[in-house]
Design a protein around this motif. Structure first.
Motif, PDB file in Angstrom:
ATOM      1  N   TYR A  42       0.837  -1.198   0.000  1.00 18.82           N
ATOM      2  CA  TYR A  42       0.000   0.000   0.000  1.00 18.82           C
ATOM      3  C   TYR A  42       0.871   1.247   0.000  1.00 18.82           C
ATOM      4  O   TYR A  42       2.027   1.216   0.411  1.00 18.82           O
ATOM      5  CB  TYR A  42      -0.928   0.016   1.223  1.00 18.82           C
ATOM      6  N   ARG A  43       0.312   2.340  -0.430  1.00 16.79           N
ATOM      7  CA  ARG A  43       1.047   3.597  -0.509  1.00 16.79           C
ATOM      8  C   ARG A  43       0.618   4.507   0.643  1.00 16.79           C
ATOM      9  O   ARG A  43      -0.533   4.916   0.710  1.00 16.79           O
ATOM     10  CB  ARG A  43       0.782   4.282  -1.841  1.00 16.79           C
ATOM     11  N   PRO A  44       1.542   4.814   1.564  1.00 17.50           N
ATOM     12  CA  PRO A  44       1.190   5.707   2.665  1.00 17.50           C
ATOM     13  C   PRO A  44       1.339   7.173   2.268  1.00 17.50           C
ATOM     14  O   PRO A  44       2.258   7.556   1.555  1.00 17.50           O
ATOM     15  CB  PRO A  44       2.187   5.338   3.752  1.00 17.50           C
ATOM     16  N   GLN A  73      -2.701  -5.089   7.345  1.00 15.91           N
ATOM     17  CA  GLN A  73      -2.225  -6.281   6.641  1.00 15.91           C
ATOM     18  C   GLN A  73      -3.357  -7.189   6.196  1.00 15.91           C
ATOM     19  O   GLN A  73      -3.228  -7.910   5.229  1.00 15.91           O
ATOM     20  CB  GLN A  73      -1.267  -7.066   7.532  1.00 15.91           C
ATOM     21  N   ASN A  74      -4.495  -7.176   6.868  1.00 17.47           N
ATOM     22  CA  ASN A  74      -5.593  -8.080   6.552  1.00 17.47           C
ATOM     23  C   ASN A  74      -6.630  -7.472   5.624  1.00 17.47           C
ATOM     24  O   ASN A  74      -7.633  -8.094   5.345  1.00 17.47           O
ATOM     25  CB  ASN A  74      -6.278  -8.528   7.857  1.00 17.47           C
ATOM     26  N   ARG A  75      -6.391  -6.276   5.139  1.00 19.41           N
ATOM     27  CA  ARG A  75      -7.368  -5.613   4.273  1.00 19.41           C
ATOM     28  C   ARG A  75      -7.073  -5.897   2.826  1.00 19.41           C
ATOM     29  O   ARG A  75      -5.955  -6.135   2.414  1.00 19.41           O
ATOM     30  CB  ARG A  75      -7.338  -4.105   4.502  1.00 19.41           C
ATOM     31  N   GLU A  76      -8.123  -5.833   2.025  1.00 14.92           N
ATOM     32  CA  GLU A  76      -7.956  -6.003   0.574  1.00 14.92           C
ATOM     33  C   GLU A  76      -8.639  -4.906  -0.166  1.00 14.92           C
ATOM     34  O   GLU A  76      -9.571  -4.354   0.178  1.00 14.92           O
ATOM     35  CB  GLU A  76      -8.510  -7.361   0.147  1.00 14.92           C
ATOM     36  N   THR A 125      -2.434  15.076  11.269  1.00 16.67           N
ATOM     37  CA  THR A 125      -1.519  14.098  11.890  1.00 16.67           C
ATOM     38  C   THR A 125      -2.040  12.678  11.736  1.00 16.67           C
ATOM     39  O   THR A 125      -2.259  11.959  12.695  1.00 16.67           O
ATOM     40  CB  THR A 125      -1.256  14.415  13.379  1.00 16.67           C
ATOM     41  N   ALA A 126      -2.269  12.296  10.507  1.00 16.83           N
ATOM     42  CA  ALA A 126      -2.764  10.962  10.199  1.00 16.83           C
ATOM     43  C   ALA A 126      -2.004  10.422   8.988  1.00 16.83           C
ATOM     44  O   ALA A 126      -1.304  11.149   8.293  1.00 16.83           O
ATOM     45  CB  ALA A 126      -4.253  11.005   9.897  1.00 16.83           C
ATOM     46  N   VAL A 127      -2.150   9.118   8.767  1.00 13.97           N
ATOM     47  CA  VAL A 127      -1.561   8.472   7.592  1.00 13.97           C
ATOM     48  C   VAL A 127      -2.695   7.809   6.826  1.00 13.97           C
ATOM     49  O   VAL A 127      -3.484   7.044   7.384  1.00 13.97           O
ATOM     50  CB  VAL A 127      -0.512   7.410   7.989  1.00 13.97           C
ATOM     51  N   LEU A 128      -2.776   8.110   5.553  1.00 12.87           N
ATOM     52  CA  LEU A 128      -3.767   7.542   4.656  1.00 12.87           C
ATOM     53  C   LEU A 128      -3.066   6.485   3.810  1.00 12.87           C
ATOM     54  O   LEU A 128      -2.023   6.767   3.218  1.00 12.87           O
ATOM     55  CB  LEU A 128      -4.334   8.646   3.758  1.00 12.87           C
ATOM     56  N   TYR A 129      -3.617   5.269   3.776  1.00  8.29           N
ATOM     57  CA  TYR A 129      -3.060   4.197   2.952  1.00  8.29           C
ATOM     58  C   TYR A 129      -3.985   3.956   1.776  1.00  8.29           C
ATOM     59  O   TYR A 129      -5.197   3.852   1.947  1.00  8.29           O
ATOM     60  CB  TYR A 129      -2.919   2.907   3.763  1.00  8.29           C
ATOM     61  N   PHE A 130      -3.403   3.845   0.589  1.00  3.55           N
ATOM     62  CA  PHE A 130      -4.209   3.625  -0.604  1.00  3.55           C
ATOM     63  C   PHE A 130      -3.467   2.712  -1.556  1.00  3.55           C
ATOM     64  O   PHE A 130      -2.294   2.424  -1.393  1.00  3.55           O
ATOM     65  CB  PHE A 130      -4.567   4.955  -1.271  1.00  3.55           C
ATOM     66  N   ARG A 131      -4.205   2.238  -2.558  1.00  3.90           N
ATOM     67  CA  ARG A 131      -3.632   1.411  -3.620  1.00  3.90           C
ATOM     68  C   ARG A 131      -4.345   1.759  -4.919  1.00  3.90           C
ATOM     69  O   ARG A 131      -5.386   2.409  -4.917  1.00  3.90           O
ATOM     70  CB  ARG A 131      -3.768  -0.074  -3.306  1.00  3.90           C
ATOM     71  N   PHE A 132      -3.776   1.297  -6.017  1.00  4.99           N
ATOM     72  CA  PHE A 132      -4.401   1.489  -7.318  1.00  4.99           C
ATOM     73  C   PHE A 132      -5.159   0.225  -7.699  1.00  4.99           C
ATOM     74  O   PHE A 132      -4.683  -0.882  -7.466  1.00  4.99           O
ATOM     75  CB  PHE A 132      -3.355   1.782  -8.399  1.00  4.99           C
ATOM     76  N   ASP A 133      -6.331   0.380  -8.255  1.00  2.00           N
ATOM     77  CA  ASP A 133      -7.126  -0.723  -8.765  1.00  2.00           C
ATOM     78  C   ASP A 133      -7.591  -0.306 -10.151  1.00  2.00           C
ATOM     79  O   ASP A 133      -8.544   0.467 -10.279  1.00  2.00           O
ATOM     80  CB  ASP A 133      -8.307  -1.005  -7.842  1.00  2.00           C
ATOM     81  N   ALA A 134      -6.900  -0.791 -11.157  1.00  2.00           N
ATOM     82  CA  ALA A 134      -7.122  -0.375 -12.545  1.00  2.00           C
ATOM     83  C   ALA A 134      -6.886   1.136 -12.634  1.00  2.00           C
ATOM     84  O   ALA A 134      -5.792   1.590 -12.339  1.00  2.00           O
ATOM     85  CB  ALA A 134      -8.499  -0.774 -13.028  1.00  2.00           C
ATOM     86  N   SER A 135      -7.891   1.912 -12.942  1.00  2.00           N
ATOM     87  CA  SER A 135      -7.694   3.363 -13.046  1.00  2.00           C
ATOM     88  C   SER A 135      -8.216   4.094 -11.803  1.00  2.00           C
ATOM     89  O   SER A 135      -8.267   5.316 -11.787  1.00  2.00           O
ATOM     90  CB  SER A 135      -8.406   3.897 -14.285  1.00  2.00           C
ATOM     91  N   ASP A 136      -8.593   3.336 -10.773  1.00  2.00           N
ATOM     92  CA  ASP A 136      -9.137   3.932  -9.547  1.00  2.00           C
ATOM     93  C   ASP A 136      -8.095   3.957  -8.437  1.00  2.00           C
ATOM     94  O   ASP A 136      -7.186   3.140  -8.397  1.00  2.00           O
ATOM     95  CB  ASP A 136     -10.344   3.122  -9.048  1.00  2.00           C
ATOM     96  N   VAL A 137      -8.266   4.895  -7.529  1.00  2.00           N
ATOM     97  CA  VAL A 137      -7.479   4.949  -6.303  1.00  2.00           C
ATOM     98  C   VAL A 137      -8.398   4.480  -5.179  1.00  2.00           C
ATOM     99  O   VAL A 137      -9.472   5.042  -4.975  1.00  2.00           O
ATOM    100  CB  VAL A 137      -6.957   6.377  -6.015  1.00  2.00           C
ATOM    101  N   VAL A 138      -7.979   3.431  -4.457  1.00  2.00           N
ATOM    102  CA  VAL A 138      -8.801   2.841  -3.407  1.00  2.00           C
ATOM    103  C   VAL A 138      -8.147   3.115  -2.059  1.00  2.00           C
ATOM    104  O   VAL A 138      -7.010   2.727  -1.825  1.00  2.00           O
ATOM    105  CB  VAL A 138      -8.949   1.317  -3.612  1.00  2.00           C
TER     106      VAL A 138
END
Length: 53
Positions: free
Chosen positions: A13-15, A50-53, A22-35
């Motif tokens: 994931y991308r932090p 670690q347990n998220r999808e 004062t927070a950290v946002l975690y995201f990933r790419f799914d095709a052309s979307d940011v999740v």
């Protein structure tokens, strides 16, 4: 901001540190979307990510 400018960490994931909240946002790419997969404020345990999808 350009989401591609954030490198993935060991979990894949991308932090993104949010200075104003004062927070950290975690995201990933799914095709052309940011999740968004997690938002953790300071002091929260990020191990649950670690347990998220």
């Amino acid at each position: 901001m350009n989401p591609e400018s954030f490198a993935p960490d060991h979990s894949g994931y991308r932090p993104c540190r949010l200075k104003r909240f004062t927070a950290v946002l975690y995201f990933r790419f799914d095709a052309s979307d940011v999740v968004v997969v997690g938002l953790f404020t300071s002091g929260e345990n990020e191990r649950g990510l670690q347990n998220r999808e």
